[in-house]
Design a protein around this motif. Structure first.
Motif, PDB file in Angstrom:
ATOM      1  N   ARG A   1       0.911  -1.241  -0.043  1.00  0.00           N
ATOM      2  CA  ARG A   1      -0.014   0.003   0.117  1.00  0.00           C
ATOM      3  C   ARG A   1       0.907   1.176   0.011  1.00  0.00           C
ATOM      4  NH1 ARG A   1      -4.623   0.036   4.325  1.00  0.00           N
ATOM      5  NH2 ARG A   1      -5.370  -1.440   2.829  1.00  0.00           N
ATOM      6  N   THR A   2       0.573   2.281  -1.012  1.00  0.00           N
ATOM      7  CA  THR A   2       1.154   3.550  -0.539  1.00  0.00           C
ATOM      8  C   THR A   2       0.938   4.203   0.393  1.00  0.00           C
ATOM      9  OG1 THR A   2      -0.554   4.439  -2.009  1.00  0.00           O
ATOM     10  CG2 THR A   2       1.439   3.712  -3.164  1.00  0.00           C
ATOM     11  N   THR A   3       1.733   4.975   0.878  1.00  0.00           N
ATOM     12  CA  THR A   3       1.603   5.873   2.284  1.00  0.00           C
ATOM     13  C   THR A   3       1.617   7.300   1.953  1.00  0.00           C
ATOM     14  OG1 THR A   3       3.776   5.741   2.878  1.00  0.00           O
ATOM     15  CG2 THR A   3       2.450   3.669   3.459  1.00  0.00           C
ATOM     16  N   THR A   4       1.373   8.083   3.102  1.00  0.00           N
ATOM     17  CA  THR A   4       1.785   9.632   2.845  1.00  0.00           C
ATOM     18  C   THR A   4       3.356  10.028   3.068  1.00  0.00           C
ATOM     19  OG1 THR A   4       1.222   9.884   5.184  1.00  0.00           O
ATOM     20  CG2 THR A   4      -0.503  10.155   3.627  1.00  0.00           C
ATOM     21  N   SER A   5       4.074   8.749   3.565  1.00  0.00           N
ATOM     22  CA  SER A   5       5.660   9.143   3.863  1.00  0.00           C
ATOM     23  C   SER A   5       6.345   8.957   2.051  1.00  0.00           C
ATOM     24  CB  SER A   5       6.158   7.912   4.533  1.00  0.00           C
ATOM     25  OG  SER A   5       7.471   8.271   4.859  1.00  0.00           O
ATOM     26  N   ARG A   6       6.065  10.122   1.743  1.00  0.00           N
ATOM     27  CA  ARG A   6       6.717  10.201   0.108  1.00  0.00           C
ATOM     28  C   ARG A   6       7.031  11.500  -0.087  1.00  0.00           C
ATOM     29  NH1 ARG A   6       1.250   8.150  -2.873  1.00  0.00           N
ATOM     30  NH2 ARG A   6       2.713   8.175  -4.759  1.00  0.00           N
ATOM     31  N   ASP A   7       7.912  11.684  -0.953  1.00  0.00           N
ATOM     32  CA  ASP A   7       8.368  13.052  -1.715  1.00  0.00           C
ATOM     33  C   ASP A   7       9.067  12.730  -2.924  1.00  0.00           C
ATOM     34  OD1 ASP A   7      10.665  12.223  -0.943  1.00  0.00           O
ATOM     35  OD2 ASP A   7      11.169  13.698   0.682  1.00  0.00           O
ATOM     36  N   ARG A   8       9.708  13.653  -3.389  1.00  0.00           N
ATOM     37  CA  ARG A   8      10.365  13.460  -4.846  1.00  0.00           C
ATOM     38  C   ARG A   8      11.782  12.474  -4.679  1.00  0.00           C
ATOM     39  NH1 ARG A   8      10.098  15.909  -9.296  1.00  0.00           N
ATOM     40  NH2 ARG A   8      12.479  15.915  -9.417  1.00  0.00           N
ATOM     41  N   MET A   9      12.026  12.267  -3.273  1.00  0.00           N
ATOM     42  CA  MET A   9      13.073  11.379  -3.081  1.00  0.00           C
ATOM     43  C   MET A   9      12.781   9.880  -3.146  1.00  0.00           C
ATOM     44  SD  MET A   9      15.879  11.743  -0.305  1.00  0.00           S
ATOM     45  CE  MET A   9      17.295  10.750  -0.262  1.00  0.00           C
ATOM     46  N   ALA A  10      11.788   9.611  -2.487  1.00  0.00           N
ATOM     47  CA  ALA A  10      11.394   8.265  -2.257  1.00  0.00           C
ATOM     48  C   ALA A  10      10.000   8.060  -1.528  1.00  0.00           C
ATOM     49  CB  ALA A  10      12.328   7.594  -1.204  1.00  0.00           C
TER      50      ALA A  10
ATOM     51  N   VAL B   1      27.316  -2.891   2.236  1.00  0.00           N
ATOM     52  CA  VAL B   1      28.428  -1.715   2.018  1.00  0.00           C
ATOM     53  C   VAL B   1      27.804  -0.887   0.763  1.00  0.00           C
ATOM     54  CG1 VAL B   1      30.627  -1.205   0.703  1.00  0.00           C
ATOM     55  CG2 VAL B   1      30.564  -3.004   2.307  1.00  0.00           C
ATOM     56  N   SER B   2      27.540   0.316   1.247  1.00  0.00           N
ATOM     57  CA  SER B   2      26.838   1.287   0.245  1.00  0.00           C
ATOM     58  C   SER B   2      27.270   1.055  -1.278  1.00  0.00           C
ATOM     59  CB  SER B   2      27.204   2.791   0.493  1.00  0.00           C
ATOM     60  OG  SER B   2      26.602   3.266   1.642  1.00  0.00           O
ATOM     61  N   ASP B   3      26.589   0.960  -2.165  1.00  0.00           N
ATOM     62  CA  ASP B   3      26.641   0.641  -3.395  1.00  0.00           C
ATOM     63  C   ASP B   3      25.656   1.549  -4.237  1.00  0.00           C
ATOM     64  OD1 ASP B   3      24.447  -0.661  -3.326  1.00  0.00           O
ATOM     65  OD2 ASP B   3      25.064  -2.432  -4.382  1.00  0.00           O
ATOM     66  N   ALA B   4      25.813   1.521  -5.577  1.00  0.00           N
ATOM     67  CA  ALA B   4      24.822   2.297  -6.576  1.00  0.00           C
ATOM     68  C   ALA B   4      23.536   2.146  -6.386  1.00  0.00           C
ATOM     69  CB  ALA B   4      25.359   2.339  -7.999  1.00  0.00           C
ATOM     70  N   THR B   5      22.611   3.192  -6.553  1.00  0.00           N
ATOM     71  CA  THR B   5      21.359   3.107  -6.695  1.00  0.00           C
ATOM     72  C   THR B   5      20.801   3.796  -7.911  1.00  0.00           C
ATOM     73  OG1 THR B   5      20.815   5.155  -5.339  1.00  0.00           O
ATOM     74  CG2 THR B   5      20.931   3.055  -4.023  1.00  0.00           C
ATOM     75  N   VAL B   6      19.567   3.267  -8.385  1.00  0.00           N
ATOM     76  CA  VAL B   6      19.121   3.878  -9.640  1.00  0.00           C
ATOM     77  C   VAL B   6      17.581   4.320  -9.184  1.00  0.00           C
ATOM     78  CG1 VAL B   6      20.549   2.835 -11.398  1.00  0.00           C
ATOM     79  CG2 VAL B   6      18.173   1.649 -10.443  1.00  0.00           C
ATOM     80  N   VAL B   7      17.086   5.323 -10.123  1.00  0.00           N
ATOM     81  CA  VAL B   7      15.455   5.537  -9.688  1.00  0.00           C
ATOM     82  C   VAL B   7      14.866   4.044 -10.219  1.00  0.00           C
ATOM     83  CG1 VAL B   7      13.518   6.716 -10.591  1.00  0.00           C
ATOM     84  CG2 VAL B   7      16.063   7.959 -10.653  1.00  0.00           C
ATOM     85  N   GLY B   8      13.835   4.003  -9.058  1.00  0.00           N
ATOM     86  CA  GLY B   8      13.291   2.712  -8.955  1.00  0.00           C
ATOM     87  C   GLY B   8      13.687   1.649  -8.193  1.00  0.00           C
ATOM     88  N   SER B   9      14.906   1.827  -7.594  1.00  0.00           N
ATOM     89  CA  SER B   9      15.611   0.795  -6.721  1.00  0.00           C
ATOM     90  C   SER B   9      14.625   0.532  -5.610  1.00  0.00           C
ATOM     91  CB  SER B   9      16.907   1.355  -6.140  1.00  0.00           C
ATOM     92  OG  SER B   9      17.887   1.081  -7.122  1.00  0.00           O
ATOM     93  N   ILE B  10      14.353  -0.661  -4.934  1.00  0.00           N
ATOM     94  CA  ILE B  10      13.443  -0.958  -3.841  1.00  0.00           C
ATOM     95  C   ILE B  10      14.431  -1.443  -2.734  1.00  0.00           C
ATOM     96  CG2 ILE B  10      11.581  -2.246  -2.841  1.00  0.00           C
ATOM     97  CD1 ILE B  10      10.478  -2.534  -5.693  1.00  0.00           C
TER      98      ILE B  10
ATOM     99  N   VAL C   1      10.779   2.753  -2.189  1.00  0.00           N
ATOM    100  CA  VAL C   1      10.925   2.620  -3.655  1.00  0.00           C
ATOM    101  C   VAL C   1      11.633   4.210  -3.628  1.00  0.00           C
ATOM    102  CG1 VAL C   1      10.027   2.843  -6.016  1.00  0.00           C
ATOM    103  CG2 VAL C   1       9.048   1.352  -4.157  1.00  0.00           C
ATOM    104  N   LEU C   2      12.979   4.134  -4.545  1.00  0.00           N
ATOM    105  CA  LEU C   2      13.663   5.566  -4.766  1.00  0.00           C
ATOM    106  C   LEU C   2      13.117   6.169  -6.036  1.00  0.00           C
ATOM    107  CD1 LEU C   2      17.114   4.536  -4.047  1.00  0.00           C
ATOM    108  CD2 LEU C   2      15.483   5.193  -2.493  1.00  0.00           C
TER     109      LEU C   2
ATOM    110  N   SER D   1      16.272  10.619  -5.874  1.00  0.00           N
ATOM    111  CA  SER D   1      16.804   9.763  -4.849  1.00  0.00           C
ATOM    112  C   SER D   1      18.291   9.960  -4.803  1.00  0.00           C
ATOM    113  CB  SER D   1      16.587   8.491  -5.287  1.00  0.00           C
ATOM    114  OG  SER D   1      16.970   7.921  -6.520  1.00  0.00           O
ATOM    115  N   GLN D   2      19.020   9.637  -3.695  1.00  0.00           N
ATOM    116  CA  GLN D   2      20.436   9.566  -3.605  1.00  0.00           C
ATOM    117  C   GLN D   2      20.943   8.643  -4.485  1.00  0.00           C
ATOM    118  OE1 GLN D   2      18.172   8.176  -1.554  1.00  0.00           O
ATOM    119  NE2 GLN D   2      18.970   6.207  -0.690  1.00  0.00           N
ATOM    120  N   THR D   3      22.317   8.808  -5.034  1.00  0.00           N
ATOM    121  CA  THR D   3      22.931   7.703  -5.986  1.00  0.00           C
ATOM    122  C   THR D   3      23.586   6.573  -5.135  1.00  0.00           C
ATOM    123  OG1 THR D   3      24.948   8.930  -5.494  1.00  0.00           O
ATOM    124  CG2 THR D   3      23.330   9.854  -7.470  1.00  0.00           C
TER     125      THR D   3
END
Length: 312
Positions: free
Chosen positions: A202-211, A228-237, A247-248, A252-254
């Motif tokens: 379910r979608t929530t109100t916890s959302r903005d342009r970042m995630a 260990v931090s690695d690359a993300t893309v738009v759409g990463s879950i 959902v980024l 979203s951060q990189t």
């Protein structure tokens, strides 16, 4: 003398967005751009702009605007009340807004992100090749911030003002959201995958342009919820320790330090982003090859809609 758009009342998260800022993720710069790229492109095409031109994006509620020259305007993204000089006009069509007339855009129905395109486009200076606003780093847009009452935006030159409408219907289905497994899909056992694909989220109100944070059954990563931090893309879950998928989205951060069970297919991102808070939906798993084929089909479909625009 440059024509301008004046904002007299602004809705939440209103910003300038184009089709995005590309080629800089390796340097930590987010893509940004419209949350619903199809709706953004169609709005621009309706007013005679290049589909990637800069327009105004708003969340849930529009605002009130005037210009100092005659322009075409179009509102897309969802359904909402749109008035020009106190006369109601439909969304997903373009209309003449005469100099000094007031354009009023009300709350969206059945969608989250709306778009206002103006003929000539918004011509604020580009930053790293784009006019898109990245709010968290104050990059691009108008001083890198949300738009507010009293702001004035420069407009580009416009051609002949010929209002247009959709000749080909633009519809979105309600099938499960397609995802491609990984890159850390092996952090999740078969039971977690069954939950992810067979139970509604379910979608929530916890959302903005970042995630956007999803509600639903928690997912457990048997290898742990820290990597260990690695690359993300738009759409990463991403799946943090709470087990609630994140959902980024466009801003979203990189990079990130949570395991990513899957990635939302690019052609599904807008449909997911437009689901109002409280809406249930399902995920479905597809391969990267199938995702590529479906992405090409979605691009062709958008091109057909834009090519099929007709003058009114």
């Amino acid at each position: 003398m440059t024509a301008v758009l004046s904002i007299h009342r602004s809705g939440p998260l209103m910003s300038v967005q184009d089709d995005g800022r590309y080629g800089f993720r390796a340097r930590g710069v987010s893509t940004s751009g419209a949350m619903d790229r199809d709706a953004h492109a169609i709005a621009n095409a309706l007013v005679g702009n290049d589909p990637g031109a800069a327009a105004i994006e708003f969340a849930l509620m529009g605002g009130t605007f005037t210009t100092d020259r005659d322009v075409l305007v179009a509102v897309t993204g969802g359904r909402c009340a749109v008035d020009i000089a106190a006369k109601a006009v439909p969304t997903w069509e373009s209309y003449l807004l005469k100099a000094g007339e007031t354009l009023t855009i009300g709350p969206l129905r059945g969608a989250v992100w709306g778009y206002l395109a103006i003929s000539g486009g918004i011509t604020i200076p580009e930053v790293l090749g784009s006019r898109s606003t990245h709010l968290r780093t104050a990059l691009g847009g108008l001083d890198g911030r949300v738009l507010s009452s009293g702001d004035i935006l420069p407009l580009g030159e416009t051609g002949e003002l010929k209002p247009r409408m959709l000749g080909t219907p633009y519809l979105r289905g309600n099938a499960p959201i397609a995802v491609i497994p990984g890159p850390q899909d092996d952090y999740f056992e078969e039971s977690a995958w069954k939950t992810f694909l067979r139970q509604p989220y379910r979608t929530t109100t916890s959302r903005d342009r970042m995630a956007m944070v999803l509600d639903g059954p928690a997912l457990s990563a048997f290898k742990g919820h820290d990597i260990v931090s690695d690359a993300t893309v738009v759409g990463s879950i991403q799946v943090p320790g709470s087990g609630k998928p994140i959902v980024l989205t466009a801003d979203s951060q990189t990079t990130g330090g949570y395991p990513k069970i899957a990635t939302v297919a690019s052609f599904e991102l807008a449909r997911l982003a437009q689901l109002p808070a409280g809406r249930d939906f399902m995920f479905r798993k597809i391969s990267a090859d199938v995702a590529e084929e479906l992405a090409i089909h979605a691009k062709d479909r958008l091109s057909a809609v834009i090519f099929g625009l007709t003058e009114k």
